[in-house]
Design a protein around this motif. Structure first.
Motif, PDB file in Angstrom:
ATOM      1  N   TRP A 140      -8.482  31.731  25.641  1.00 21.09           N
ATOM      2  CA  TRP A 140      -9.766  32.416  25.834  1.00 21.09           C
ATOM      3  C   TRP A 140     -10.343  32.011  27.182  1.00 21.09           C
ATOM      4  CZ3 TRP A 140      -8.103  30.722  21.169  1.00 21.09           C
ATOM      5  CH2 TRP A 140      -8.174  31.616  20.080  1.00 21.09           C
ATOM      6  N   LEU A 141     -10.842  32.985  27.920  1.00 25.31           N
ATOM      7  CA  LEU A 141     -11.535  32.751  29.180  1.00 25.31           C
ATOM      8  C   LEU A 141     -12.970  33.237  29.031  1.00 25.31           C
ATOM      9  CD1 LEU A 141     -11.512  31.910  32.175  1.00 25.31           C
ATOM     10  CD2 LEU A 141     -10.792  34.263  32.713  1.00 25.31           C
ATOM     11  N   ASN A 142     -13.908  32.293  29.057  1.00 27.13           N
ATOM     12  CA  ASN A 142     -15.331  32.615  28.881  1.00 27.13           C
ATOM     13  C   ASN A 142     -15.576  33.419  27.604  1.00 27.13           C
ATOM     14  OD1 ASN A 142     -15.785  31.373  31.395  1.00 27.13           O
ATOM     15  ND2 ASN A 142     -15.382  33.293  32.464  1.00 27.13           N
ATOM     16  N   GLY A 143     -14.857  33.043  26.544  1.00 29.61           N
ATOM     17  CA  GLY A 143     -15.028  33.666  25.240  1.00 29.61           C
ATOM     18  C   GLY A 143     -14.207  34.912  25.005  1.00 29.61           C
ATOM     19  N   GLU A 144     -13.525  35.412  26.020  1.00 27.99           N
ATOM     20  CA  GLU A 144     -12.680  36.607  25.877  1.00 27.99           C
ATOM     21  C   GLU A 144     -11.222  36.178  25.719  1.00 27.99           C
ATOM     22  OE1 GLU A 144     -11.108  40.487  28.445  1.00 27.99           O
ATOM     23  OE2 GLU A 144     -12.726  39.217  29.230  1.00 27.99           O
ATOM     24  N   ARG A 145     -10.562  36.678  24.683  1.00 27.21           N
ATOM     25  CA  ARG A 145      -9.154  36.341  24.486  1.00 27.21           C
ATOM     26  C   ARG A 145      -8.306  37.059  25.522  1.00 27.21           C
ATOM     27  NH1 ARG A 145      -7.237  36.946  18.586  1.00 27.21           N
ATOM     28  NH2 ARG A 145      -7.154  39.153  19.125  1.00 27.21           N
ATOM     29  N   VAL A 146      -7.565  36.286  26.311  1.00 25.80           N
ATOM     30  CA  VAL A 146      -6.773  36.852  27.391  1.00 25.80           C
ATOM     31  C   VAL A 146      -5.273  36.652  27.184  1.00 25.80           C
ATOM     32  CG1 VAL A 146      -8.595  36.727  29.129  1.00 25.80           C
ATOM     33  CG2 VAL A 146      -7.129  34.734  28.749  1.00 25.80           C
ATOM     34  N   GLN A 147      -4.910  35.848  26.210  1.00 35.18           N
ATOM     35  CA  GLN A 147      -3.492  35.570  25.970  1.00 35.18           C
ATOM     36  C   GLN A 147      -3.262  35.390  24.484  1.00 35.18           C
ATOM     37  OE1 GLN A 147      -2.230  32.090  28.220  1.00 35.18           O
ATOM     38  NE2 GLN A 147      -0.216  32.939  28.593  1.00 35.18           N
ATOM     39  N   GLU A 148      -2.225  36.010  23.959  1.00 33.80           N
ATOM     40  CA  GLU A 148      -1.832  35.787  22.574  1.00 33.80           C
ATOM     41  C   GLU A 148      -0.348  36.081  22.428  1.00 33.80           C
ATOM     42  OE1 GLU A 148      -3.173  36.451  17.981  1.00 33.80           O
ATOM     43  OE2 GLU A 148      -4.131  37.662  19.520  1.00 33.80           O
ATOM     44  N   GLY A 149       0.367  35.126  21.870  1.00 31.13           N
ATOM     45  CA  GLY A 149       1.796  35.288  21.637  1.00 31.13           C
ATOM     46  C   GLY A 149       2.230  34.357  20.528  1.00 31.13           C
ATOM     47  N   THR A 150       3.524  34.208  20.381  1.00 25.46           N
ATOM     48  CA  THR A 150       4.056  33.343  19.334  1.00 25.46           C
ATOM     49  C   THR A 150       5.298  32.628  19.837  1.00 25.46           C
ATOM     50  OG1 THR A 150       5.082  33.290  17.140  1.00 25.46           O
ATOM     51  CG2 THR A 150       5.240  35.355  18.360  1.00 25.46           C
TER      52      THR A 150
END
Length: 219
Positions: free
Chosen positions: A140-150
């Motif tokens: 999360w960057l400043n509360g915004e999710r910018v990356q998600e993986g597994t």
């Protein structure tokens, strides 16, 4: 952990280890792990500040990663036995100065600047992580999710990385392996994004914890 901060021995960084990141970067899938060093002087802990020297770099990027902490001295470990030498797991943020990487043609300077390796908030024992290849990785960057993986999308598994590294180097207690990052890094977006002073970066690995680091300018 000492005083809230992990004190690693050697830090082995692994690049290009998620299929979606390789596509995002427009690179070819490596046939062996892409290895680089991360300097121990770059390590900070949870809550400590990532310091950006704007006279040196203007393209500072995030890379949340599963970090593997080695628990015993080992060499030439077969992949089938490799997880047995793991002490535990923690969260890493492999902060990267992309402009320095690009200028140098290699990654030591761009990955090794002071404060560019947050680790924490704690080391979760290996026994509490049944399968390191089934963990979500998020930023999360400043509360915004910018990356998600597994981690199941790794090109080389944790066990394979340990086996590979131990075929060349003696692994020692406290050594750390950074296992790569999923897609969503700022430098490969359109338009490009970069960390700047005033930002707050949160890195998470499922079941391991959340690592929070503010970003400040060098004074």
């Amino acid at each position: 952990m000492t005083g809230g901060r992990l004190r690693p021995g050697t830090i082995f960084g692994i690049g290009l280890n998620y299929a979606d990141t390789i596509r995002e970067m427009g690179r070819e899938t490596p046939t062996t792990p892409y290895l680089f060093p991360k300097l121990t002087s770059s390590v900070i802990g949870d809550g400590e500040a990532i310091v950006i020297d704007t006279e040196i770099t203007s393209r500072v990027d995030w890379e949340s990663e599963l970090a593997v902490v080695i628990g015993e001295t080992a060499r030439d470990v077969p992949a089938a036995e490799a997880l047995g030498i793991v002490r535990g797991y923690t969260v890493a943020q492999d902060v990267s100065a992309r402009d320095l990487q690009e200028a140098d043609g290699q990654w030591v300077r761009g990955k090794g600047l002071d404060t560019f390796c947050p680790l924490g908030p704690e080391v979760v024992p290996a026994a509490d992580v049944p399968d390191p290849q089934q963990l979500a990785v998020r930023t999360w960057l400043n509360g915004e999710r910018v990356q998600e993986g597994t981690t199941k999308d790794m090109v080389f598994t944790v066990a394979e990385l340990i086996a590979y590294l131990s075929s060349f180097f003696t692994l020692r207690p406290g050594d750390v392996i950074l296992t790569g990052t999923p897609s969503g890094c700022g430098d490969f977006r359109t338009p490009r994004m970069a960390l700047k002073p005033g930002d707050v970066l949160v890195s998470e690995v499922e079941g391991i914890g959340r690592l929070t680091n503010p970003v400040v300018a060098k004074t």
